[in-house]
Scaffold this motif. Sequence first.
Motif, PDB file in Angstrom:
ATOM      1  N   LEU A   1      -2.950  24.639   3.836  1.00  0.00           N
ATOM      2  CA  LEU A   1      -1.941  23.831   4.512  1.00  0.00           C
ATOM      3  C   LEU A   1      -0.893  23.431   3.471  1.00  0.00           C
ATOM      4  CD1 LEU A   1      -1.414  22.331   7.277  1.00  0.00           C
ATOM      5  CD2 LEU A   1      -2.540  20.395   6.246  1.00  0.00           C
ATOM      6  N   THR A   2       0.365  23.844   3.698  1.00  0.00           N
ATOM      7  CA  THR A   2       1.438  23.445   2.801  1.00  0.00           C
ATOM      8  C   THR A   2       2.189  22.300   3.451  1.00  0.00           C
ATOM      9  OG1 THR A   2       1.669  25.725   2.093  1.00  0.00           O
ATOM     10  CG2 THR A   2       3.447  24.236   1.529  1.00  0.00           C
ATOM     11  N   LEU A   3       2.320  21.200   2.739  1.00  0.00           N
ATOM     12  CA  LEU A   3       3.025  20.082   3.359  1.00  0.00           C
ATOM     13  C   LEU A   3       3.904  19.363   2.350  1.00  0.00           C
ATOM     14  CD1 LEU A   3       1.290  17.401   2.369  1.00  0.00           C
ATOM     15  CD2 LEU A   3      -0.169  18.083   4.229  1.00  0.00           C
ATOM     16  N   HIS A   4       4.845  18.597   2.890  1.00  0.00           N
ATOM     17  CA  HIS A   4       5.709  17.777   2.054  1.00  0.00           C
ATOM     18  C   HIS A   4       5.295  16.332   2.262  1.00  0.00           C
ATOM     19  CE1 HIS A   4       9.405  15.535   1.051  1.00  0.00           C
ATOM     20  NE2 HIS A   4       9.461  16.411   0.079  1.00  0.00           N
ATOM     21  N   ALA A   5       5.021  15.637   1.179  1.00  0.00           N
ATOM     22  CA  ALA A   5       4.560  14.259   1.275  1.00  0.00           C
ATOM     23  C   ALA A   5       5.559  13.329   0.596  1.00  0.00           C
ATOM     24  CB  ALA A   5       3.188  14.115   0.632  1.00  0.00           C
ATOM     25  N   LEU A   6       5.831  12.201   1.224  1.00  0.00           N
ATOM     26  CA  LEU A   6       6.720  11.193   0.644  1.00  0.00           C
ATOM     27  C   LEU A   6       5.997  10.432  -0.460  1.00  0.00           C
ATOM     28  CD1 LEU A   6       8.591   9.367   3.535  1.00  0.00           C
ATOM     29  CD2 LEU A   6       9.535  10.880   1.813  1.00  0.00           C
ATOM     30  N   GLU A   7       6.774   9.916  -1.402  1.00  0.00           N
ATOM     31  CA  GLU A   7       6.243   9.023  -2.431  1.00  0.00           C
ATOM     32  C   GLU A   7       5.146   9.672  -3.264  1.00  0.00           C
ATOM     33  OE1 GLU A   7       5.233   5.513  -0.003  1.00  0.00           O
ATOM     34  OE2 GLU A   7       6.585   4.518  -1.385  1.00  0.00           O
ATOM     35  N   VAL A   8       5.304  10.929  -3.602  1.00  0.00           N
ATOM     36  CA  VAL A   8       4.350  11.562  -4.516  1.00  0.00           C
ATOM     37  C   VAL A   8       5.075  11.800  -5.826  1.00  0.00           C
ATOM     38  CG1 VAL A   8       2.979  13.599  -4.978  1.00  0.00           C
ATOM     39  CG2 VAL A   8       3.001  12.621  -2.700  1.00  0.00           C
ATOM     40  N   GLU A   9       4.676  11.069  -6.873  1.00  0.00           N
ATOM     41  CA  GLU A   9       5.346  11.238  -8.152  1.00  0.00           C
ATOM     42  C   GLU A   9       4.396  11.647  -9.262  1.00  0.00           C
ATOM     43  OE1 GLU A   9       7.535   7.642  -8.456  1.00  0.00           O
ATOM     44  OE2 GLU A   9       8.946   8.384  -6.951  1.00  0.00           O
ATOM     45  N   ASN A  10       3.094  11.488  -9.048  1.00  0.00           N
ATOM     46  CA  ASN A  10       2.155  11.909 -10.086  1.00  0.00           C
ATOM     47  C   ASN A  10       0.867  12.392  -9.430  1.00  0.00           C
ATOM     48  OD1 ASN A  10       0.784   9.552  -9.282  1.00  0.00           O
ATOM     49  ND2 ASN A  10       2.020   8.349 -10.699  1.00  0.00           N
ATOM     50  N   ASP A  11      -0.075  12.793 -10.273  1.00  0.00           N
ATOM     51  CA  ASP A  11      -1.317  13.356  -9.758  1.00  0.00           C
ATOM     52  C   ASP A  11      -2.091  12.387  -8.882  1.00  0.00           C
ATOM     53  OD1 ASP A  11      -1.366  15.936 -10.349  1.00  0.00           O
ATOM     54  OD2 ASP A  11      -2.571  15.795 -12.173  1.00  0.00           O
ATOM     55  N   LYS A  12      -1.996  11.099  -9.232  1.00  0.00           N
ATOM     56  CA  LYS A  12      -2.770  10.125  -8.473  1.00  0.00           C
ATOM     57  C   LYS A  12      -2.288  10.067  -7.021  1.00  0.00           C
ATOM     58  CE  LYS A  12      -4.167   5.547  -9.233  1.00  0.00           C
ATOM     59  NZ  LYS A  12      -3.567   4.318  -9.740  1.00  0.00           N
ATOM     60  N   ASP A  13      -0.941  10.073  -6.863  1.00  0.00           N
ATOM     61  CA  ASP A  13      -0.392  10.084  -5.508  1.00  0.00           C
ATOM     62  C   ASP A  13      -0.825  11.328  -4.756  1.00  0.00           C
ATOM     63  OD1 ASP A  13       0.887   7.775  -6.171  1.00  0.00           O
ATOM     64  OD2 ASP A  13       2.764   8.757  -6.728  1.00  0.00           O
ATOM     65  N   ALA A  14      -0.772  12.468  -5.475  1.00  0.00           N
ATOM     66  CA  ALA A  14      -1.145  13.735  -4.829  1.00  0.00           C
ATOM     67  C   ALA A  14      -2.596  13.675  -4.375  1.00  0.00           C
ATOM     68  CB  ALA A  14      -0.933  14.899  -5.790  1.00  0.00           C
ATOM     69  N   GLN A  15      -3.459  13.110  -5.220  1.00  0.00           N
ATOM     70  CA  GLN A  15      -4.869  12.995  -4.834  1.00  0.00           C
ATOM     71  C   GLN A  15      -5.026  12.119  -3.601  1.00  0.00           C
ATOM     72  OE1 GLN A  15      -7.347  14.695  -5.708  1.00  0.00           O
ATOM     73  NE2 GLN A  15      -6.229  15.768  -7.318  1.00  0.00           N
ATOM     74  N   ARG A  16      -4.205  11.062  -3.529  1.00  0.00           N
ATOM     75  CA  ARG A  16      -4.288  10.159  -2.377  1.00  0.00           C
ATOM     76  C   ARG A  16      -3.956  10.920  -1.093  1.00  0.00           C
ATOM     77  NH1 ARG A  16       0.434   6.922  -2.607  1.00  0.00           N
ATOM     78  NH2 ARG A  16       1.156   8.569  -1.250  1.00  0.00           N
ATOM     79  N   VAL A  17      -2.872  11.711  -1.143  1.00  0.00           N
ATOM     80  CA  VAL A  17      -2.486  12.484   0.040  1.00  0.00           C
ATOM     81  C   VAL A  17      -3.583  13.472   0.402  1.00  0.00           C
ATOM     82  CG1 VAL A  17      -0.833  14.133   0.947  1.00  0.00           C
ATOM     83  CG2 VAL A  17      -0.044  12.199  -0.394  1.00  0.00           C
ATOM     84  N   ARG A  18      -4.135  14.169  -0.628  1.00  0.00           N
ATOM     85  CA  ARG A  18      -5.214  15.131  -0.372  1.00  0.00           C
ATOM     86  C   ARG A  18      -6.400  14.464   0.314  1.00  0.00           C
ATOM     87  NH1 ARG A  18      -3.916  18.054  -5.369  1.00  0.00           N
ATOM     88  NH2 ARG A  18      -2.905  19.924  -4.576  1.00  0.00           N
ATOM     89  N   ARG A  19      -6.771  13.269  -0.226  1.00  0.00           N
ATOM     90  CA  ARG A  19      -7.912  12.558   0.367  1.00  0.00           C
ATOM     91  C   ARG A  19      -7.642  12.237   1.828  1.00  0.00           C
ATOM     92  NH1 ARG A  19      -8.575   9.540  -4.036  1.00  0.00           N
ATOM     93  NH2 ARG A  19      -7.373   7.832  -3.163  1.00  0.00           N
ATOM     94  N   ASN A  20      -6.416  11.769   2.121  1.00  0.00           N
ATOM     95  CA  ASN A  20      -6.091  11.399   3.500  1.00  0.00           C
ATOM     96  C   ASN A  20      -6.178  12.604   4.432  1.00  0.00           C
ATOM     97  OD1 ASN A  20      -5.687   8.801   2.815  1.00  0.00           O
ATOM     98  ND2 ASN A  20      -3.455   8.935   2.682  1.00  0.00           N
ATOM     99  N   VAL A  21      -5.612  13.739   3.990  1.00  0.00           N
ATOM    100  CA  VAL A  21      -5.634  14.931   4.849  1.00  0.00           C
ATOM    101  C   VAL A  21      -7.066  15.398   5.058  1.00  0.00           C
ATOM    102  CG1 VAL A  21      -4.921  17.328   5.038  1.00  0.00           C
ATOM    103  CG2 VAL A  21      -3.317  15.628   4.215  1.00  0.00           C
ATOM    104  N   ARG A  22      -7.864  15.397   3.966  1.00  0.00           N
ATOM    105  CA  ARG A  22      -9.272  15.783   4.088  1.00  0.00           C
ATOM    106  C   ARG A  22      -9.992  14.895   5.094  1.00  0.00           C
ATOM    107  NH1 ARG A  22     -10.654  18.044  -0.778  1.00  0.00           N
ATOM    108  NH2 ARG A  22      -9.642  20.064  -0.762  1.00  0.00           N
TER     109      ARG A  22
END
Lengths: 195, 131
Positions: free
Chosen positions: A135-156
């Motif tokens: 799944l390729t998506l665009h996420a708001l407010e992602v500036e570092n790895d921690k944010d990216a992990q947060r988005v990944r966790r939510n989608v999972r």
Amino acid sequence: MRGRLLGRQLSWGSILWLTVVWVVLWRSPTLLTVVGGVAVAVLVLVAFPLPRVRVKLRLHPWGLVVLVSRFLWDLTVASIHVAWLAIAHGPTTRGAVMDIQLVAKEELLQTITAELVALVPGTVVIDLDARQRLLTLHALEVENDKDAQRVRRNVRAQEARVVRAFHPDPEAVLDPRRAREAALARPLGERKEER
Amino acid sequence: MSWTTVADLLGLLSLLGGAMLCFAAGVGVVRFPDLLTRMHAGTKPQVLGLLLVLLGVWLRTRSGMDGLVLLLVGFFQLVTIPAGAHMVGRAGFRTGQVRPADIHPGRRERVDPSGEEAGPPPDDGARTPDG
């Protein structure tokens, strides 16, 4: 249940659904609208046949309740959040494009997951590769790895709720040990294929 | 205060909330910096905004048949909004409207069902916009 007309398979469920839509649009359940609705439904299904979806789902009522109520909650919170980002004073936000690996093989479950992820503010789905389950998506407010992990966790978590609501055997997908065993049980060539 | 007054009041509040969310969506489309962030503003606060407006209209009319029509409107919006956003987003992504700096540089994680080490994936790291 299916009937046949002009060599096409028509599902009674689709006819019923289209008829209900037609009657509701006329706002009057009279004999004329019902008969007309059935006629229009059959015409539409014969003229625009859809590919058959092989559905092997089982509805878990409690899982569905959890899915819907959590979705409405997420929708409310995130809508207000994004609305605030839009009108708040100061520099506006940026986002990032990222790939997320899904766990469900079924295209229908992937579709439902992508739809719900797309509807909850903060993430826009750009692409879905069903075979690679990517799944390729665009996420708001992602500036570092921690944010990216947060988005990944939510989608999972969203996908896990979808699987718990619709998959015939949720734990076979969600339990990593059982998923691994199932993958090992298949011949090697098939495994390479899937990747 | 009778039930009709309460329903009217709730309906008006829903209409107001929905209108404010739609307004915020409009402001976001103007203020956000690039295509994909604008997609967020254009599609999202509007979803809840629209649902609130529909709820508000139903609370004001309180008719069963109108309610079903509004339900249909809401259902089809929920089904079609992601599809529309997806088409625009993908078109923008493939035609290079997304700056490479906006693509998450982290290593793409992979879950390998067979449990063996996947090795470096072919397109490890940042994806190119025309990928």
